[in-house]
Design a protein around this motif. Sequence first.
Motif, mmCIF file in Angstrom:
data_model
loop_
_atom_site.group_PDB
_atom_site.id
_atom_site.type_symbol
_atom_site.label_atom_id
_atom_site.label_comp_id
_atom_site.label_asym_id
_atom_site.label_seq_id
_atom_site.Cartn_x
_atom_site.Cartn_y
_atom_site.Cartn_z
ATOM 1 N N GLU A 133 0.831 -1.210 0.000
ATOM 2 C CA GLU A 133 0.000 0.000 0.000
ATOM 3 C C GLU A 133 0.866 1.261 0.000
ATOM 4 O O GLU A 133 0.617 2.210 -0.745
ATOM 5 C CB GLU A 133 -0.927 -0.009 1.210
ATOM 6 N N GLY A 134 1.910 1.257 0.829
ATOM 7 C CA GLY A 134 2.818 2.400 0.861
ATOM 8 C C GLY A 134 3.571 2.576 -0.448
ATOM 9 O O GLY A 134 3.811 3.705 -0.896
ATOM 10 N N ALA A 135 3.966 1.435 -1.070
ATOM 11 C CA ALA A 135 4.668 1.501 -2.353
ATOM 12 C C ALA A 135 3.771 2.103 -3.429
ATOM 13 O O ALA A 135 4.221 2.932 -4.235
ATOM 14 C CB ALA A 135 5.129 0.103 -2.761
ATOM 15 N N GLU A 136 2.510 1.701 -3.453
ATOM 16 C CA GLU A 136 1.582 2.247 -4.437
ATOM 17 C C GLU A 136 1.412 3.752 -4.263
ATOM 18 O O GLU A 136 1.424 4.513 -5.242
ATOM 19 C CB GLU A 136 0.224 1.545 -4.316
ATOM 20 N N ALA A 137 1.257 4.186 -3.011
ATOM 21 C CA ALA A 137 1.074 5.615 -2.749
ATOM 22 C C ALA A 137 2.320 6.410 -3.148
ATOM 23 O O ALA A 137 2.222 7.487 -3.761
ATOM 24 C CB ALA A 137 0.758 5.835 -1.268
ATOM 25 N N PHE A 138 3.507 5.876 -2.811
ATOM 26 C CA PHE A 138 4.741 6.595 -3.148
ATOM 27 C C PHE A 138 4.929 6.689 -4.656
ATOM 28 O O PHE A 138 5.255 7.764 -5.187
ATOM 29 C CB PHE A 138 5.944 5.891 -2.512
ATOM 30 N N LEU A 139 4.724 5.591 -5.369
ATOM 31 C CA LEU A 139 4.934 5.586 -6.810
ATOM 32 C C LEU A 139 3.921 6.470 -7.530
ATOM 33 O O LEU A 139 4.252 7.114 -8.542
ATOM 34 C CB LEU A 139 4.865 4.151 -7.339
ATOM 35 N N THR A 140 2.710 6.503 -7.032
ATOM 36 C CA THR A 140 1.690 7.359 -7.640
ATOM 37 C C THR A 140 2.106 8.825 -7.580
ATOM 38 O O THR A 140 1.927 9.578 -8.543
ATOM 39 C CB THR A 140 0.334 7.167 -6.928
#
Length: 454
Positions: free
Chosen positions: A379-386
């Motif tokens: 979830e954190g990876a998705e938010a950061f990459l977005t």
Amino acid sequence: MIQLIQASSYFQVVSLAAMADARLLPEASRRILVLANGSQMPEITTPLRQNPGFSLLAARFDSVVDLDELLWPRRPGQFNPRNEELPLFEKLLRQHWDLGQTPVSLVLESIQVNPAQALARIFFDAPIAVHSDGLMSYGPTRNKLPVPMLQRLRETIHIDLVPGLEPMLLLEAPVQRKVLGLESLATLFAELSAAQDPAKHQFPADAALVVGQYLGSLGILDTERELELHHRMLLAARDAGASAVVFKPHPSSGPTAALLLRARAESLGLEFRILATDLLAETVISLMNPLVVISCFSTALLSAKYMLGTPVIAVGTGELLQELGPYQNSNRIPVSIVHALLIQQLATPADAGDHDELTALLRAVAYCMQYKNLPGLREGAEAFLTEHYVAHSAHFKRRRLAVLDLPPRWAHPSRTIRASAWGRGLRRRALRVGSRSLDKIARSLAETSSRVSR
């Protein structure tokens, strides 16, 4: 309880001595330092006992034993006893190291690999603490550990090389985190420097210290490209105003590379000195007071900057992030850290406060590296990459994002590119299987291309 404390490098011996001084090691009635040379070629490196200042460090422990000597001619990294041999090796080690039948606790490094894992298997009921000296502790655990071993883990002890950054090593285990402050390590390096004879270590004025890295041994760069990387370090030294370069080669590198680099330095008008010493880079920096320290992703860059207050320059990290393979290569986090701090100029977590971009970046990289072991980071990876992919795309590979179905979707390779990659894979398979299977694989290739085009 007797404590066995394993070290595979001289920097680790220094770190462990500092941890003992700071009272960070678990309580024990007797502490035994277990030397296990982790060099890829220990035969041509200086034995740990013979490094300058070793006696000062060894005084922090009750005794010192050498696993290398016991296993010879096998290297410590090759020590992988079969399950039925474990009781025999426990009896052997207890006898040779005078352990008797006293309960044992372990302080190990690189718990994912041997000899640390072998020692944990031999002393099967010993509580385990994991110490770390370098940047790899900030990355995820390389291999999945057996559940019984995870249940014995009690704590990790790491150096605060990146102020405020928490390690991801053993993130999957509920362990206590202990931190060795840089001031404790600096005190010990000052002691080691003071023990050296200044007359034996004369350095040119206005000199840059170039710390070599043996990337060829890691299979990352070939000899020619490694030489070009070091040549770029010479250019960086010249541009920083240095009139001389002191080159500290990696202990595992041969003399040819340094001699070739000497010719490059002379062509640039730089005085060039090869530093043939077993002193650690941090000790050399303390004695030399260089104008600047230059390397690729050596731990010495961060210890120089944050512990010794010396200017530093990183060279080649962007290219290396793309060269490293596979993506889960354990060097990826160290390279990402150096690139983010010294090239992208991100703040350390200690300085960033609530705007800590570095930790979010590294956790996204760690998820891409070990997504099966760390599903909680998705979830954190998705938010950061977005939000931040464009600024930090050098840390990620587009195909890796596509395989994991991570944002941004527009960065995923196109279907045409993927079809071409599948086709190349099938052609390589055809060559391996043999000519009689070519027709069958050709039909498979045609069907694959047809599905992708649809």
